[in-house]
Motif scaffolding. Structure first.
Motif, PDB file in Angstrom:
ATOM      1  N   GLN A 148      -3.990   5.605   2.029  1.00  0.00           N
ATOM      2  CA  GLN A 148      -2.986   4.550   1.909  1.00  0.00           C
ATOM      3  C   GLN A 148      -3.310   3.611   0.750  1.00  0.00           C
ATOM      4  N   LEU A 149      -4.587   3.287   0.601  1.00  0.00           N
ATOM      5  CA  LEU A 149      -4.991   2.417  -0.503  1.00  0.00           C
ATOM      6  C   LEU A 149      -4.714   3.094  -1.841  1.00  0.00           C
ATOM      7  N   PHE A 150      -5.116   4.347  -1.963  1.00  0.00           N
ATOM      8  CA  PHE A 150      -4.897   5.069  -3.215  1.00  0.00           C
ATOM      9  C   PHE A 150      -3.410   5.230  -3.502  1.00  0.00           C
ATOM     10  N   ALA A 151      -2.611   5.434  -2.464  1.00  0.00           N
ATOM     11  CA  ALA A 151      -1.170   5.639  -2.631  1.00  0.00           C
ATOM     12  C   ALA A 151      -0.503   4.449  -3.306  1.00  0.00           C
ATOM     13  N   VAL A 152      -0.968   3.239  -3.001  1.00  0.00           N
ATOM     14  CA  VAL A 152      -0.384   2.041  -3.614  1.00  0.00           C
ATOM     15  C   VAL A 152      -0.544   2.083  -5.126  1.00  0.00           C
ATOM     16  N   TYR A 153      -1.714   2.490  -5.584  1.00  0.00           N
ATOM     17  CA  TYR A 153      -1.986   2.554  -7.019  1.00  0.00           C
ATOM     18  C   TYR A 153      -1.305   3.764  -7.666  1.00  0.00           C
ATOM     19  N   ALA A 154      -1.353   4.905  -6.974  1.00  0.00           N
ATOM     20  CA  ALA A 154      -0.763   6.121  -7.531  1.00  0.00           C
ATOM     21  C   ALA A 154       0.744   5.997  -7.667  1.00  0.00           C
ATOM     22  N   GLN A 155       1.405   5.377  -6.678  1.00  0.00           N
ATOM     23  CA  GLN A 155       2.854   5.268  -6.752  1.00  0.00           C
ATOM     24  C   GLN A 155       3.268   4.366  -7.909  1.00  0.00           C
ATOM     25  N   GLU A 156       2.517   3.312  -8.157  1.00  0.00           N
ATOM     26  CA  GLU A 156       2.837   2.428  -9.273  1.00  0.00           C
ATOM     27  C   GLU A 156       2.673   3.168 -10.597  1.00  0.00           C
ATOM     28  N   ALA A 157       1.614   3.970 -10.699  1.00  0.00           N
ATOM     29  CA  ALA A 157       1.350   4.702 -11.932  1.00  0.00           C
ATOM     30  C   ALA A 157       2.393   5.780 -12.184  1.00  0.00           C
ATOM     31  N   ILE A 158       2.738   6.537 -11.158  1.00  0.00           N
ATOM     32  CA  ILE A 158       3.677   7.634 -11.348  1.00  0.00           C
ATOM     33  C   ILE A 158       5.089   7.126 -11.607  1.00  0.00           C
ATOM     34  N   ILE A 159       5.462   6.014 -10.971  1.00  0.00           N
ATOM     35  CA  ILE A 159       6.782   5.435 -11.219  1.00  0.00           C
ATOM     36  C   ILE A 159       6.857   4.898 -12.646  1.00  0.00           C
TER      37      ILE A 159
END
Length: 234
Positions: A148-159
């Motif tokens: 969940q923590l990684f998802a916050v950063y990954a979603q911002e980067a991929i978007i």
């Protein structure tokens, strides 16, 4: 462990950089395959899909089968909810889709965890980690928390990468809104932030809500990440 991978994802300036960060994160948790997908509206009224994954080539046909996707209990859960799901064969058996699990199990997709974010402006993000080894109950909560923590950063980067050709306008935040974000970044609650700033908890919460609205975010953690990307929190 996740912090290093979070920083790598946030710093990614190319799809290759982000792919490396995503794959290394999955491997660090012991997962064989990973898929990070974002869905964003396109200018023609449709949707733009961007996927970073290491799915086996032979699995691609099954992965993109829309008929099966509408029955898949994991995908249906992710489409409707933001609560992470820990899945296995029983998940499919109980949904009456045992044959779907059996088909993907041939490619090593036997157990996994996945989470989804449904953001403002019809933007969606899904992160899934898969393995052919049973996930121990004692490890489940830790793995979900790190994902969940990684998802916050990954979603911002991929978007951000999905909109690499568009210009993003840096939002104008007030001094108090920036302070609310700063103390949230430091792990403070609304009550603690209010005490530090000498304001009421309600006011501190309002400053955070305003910052989230200006940054187009539906969680305070995502707002912090986006503010860092914009250089608002140096």
């Amino acid at each position: 462990m996740a912090n290093r991978h979070c920083e790598a994802a946030l710093a990614a300036s190319t799809v290759a950089d982000l792919r490396r960060a995503v794959l290394e994160f999955a491997a660090s948790l012991g997962f064989r395959t990973v898929s990070a997908v974002t869905v964003t509206p396109s200018g023609d009224g449709g949707f733009h899909y961007m996927s970073i994954d290491n799915n086996p080539t032979a699995y691609e046909e099954a992965y993109y089968n829309q008929t099966d996707a509408r029955r898949d209990p994991v995908l249906q859960h992710l489409r409707r909810r933001s609560v992470p799901i820990l899945w296995n064969q029983q998940t499919y058996v109980e949904a009456g889709c045992a044959e779907l699990w059996e088909a993907q199990a041939l490619f090593g997709y036997r157990f996994g965890i996945a989470t989804a974010s449904h953001l403002p402006h019809a933007i969606h993000f899904v992160l899934g980690l898969d393995t052919d080894i049973p996930i121990r109950t004692t490890d489940a909560n830790r793995l979900i928390a790190e994902m969940q923590l990684f998802a916050v950063y990954a979603q911002e980067a991929i978007i951000a990468l999905a909109h690499a050709n568009s210009t993003s306008t840096r939002p104008c935040l007030t001094h108090r809104e920036r302070e609310a974000l700063l103390w949230t970044m430091e792990g403070k609650t609304a009550w603690e932030t209010a005490h530090i700033l000498g304001i009421s908890e309600r006011t501190a919460t309002e400053h955070m809500k305003n910052a989230m609205h200006k940054l187009n975010c539906n969680s305070k953690h995502q707002a912090v990440v986006k503010a860092i990307k914009f250089g608002i929190l140096g």
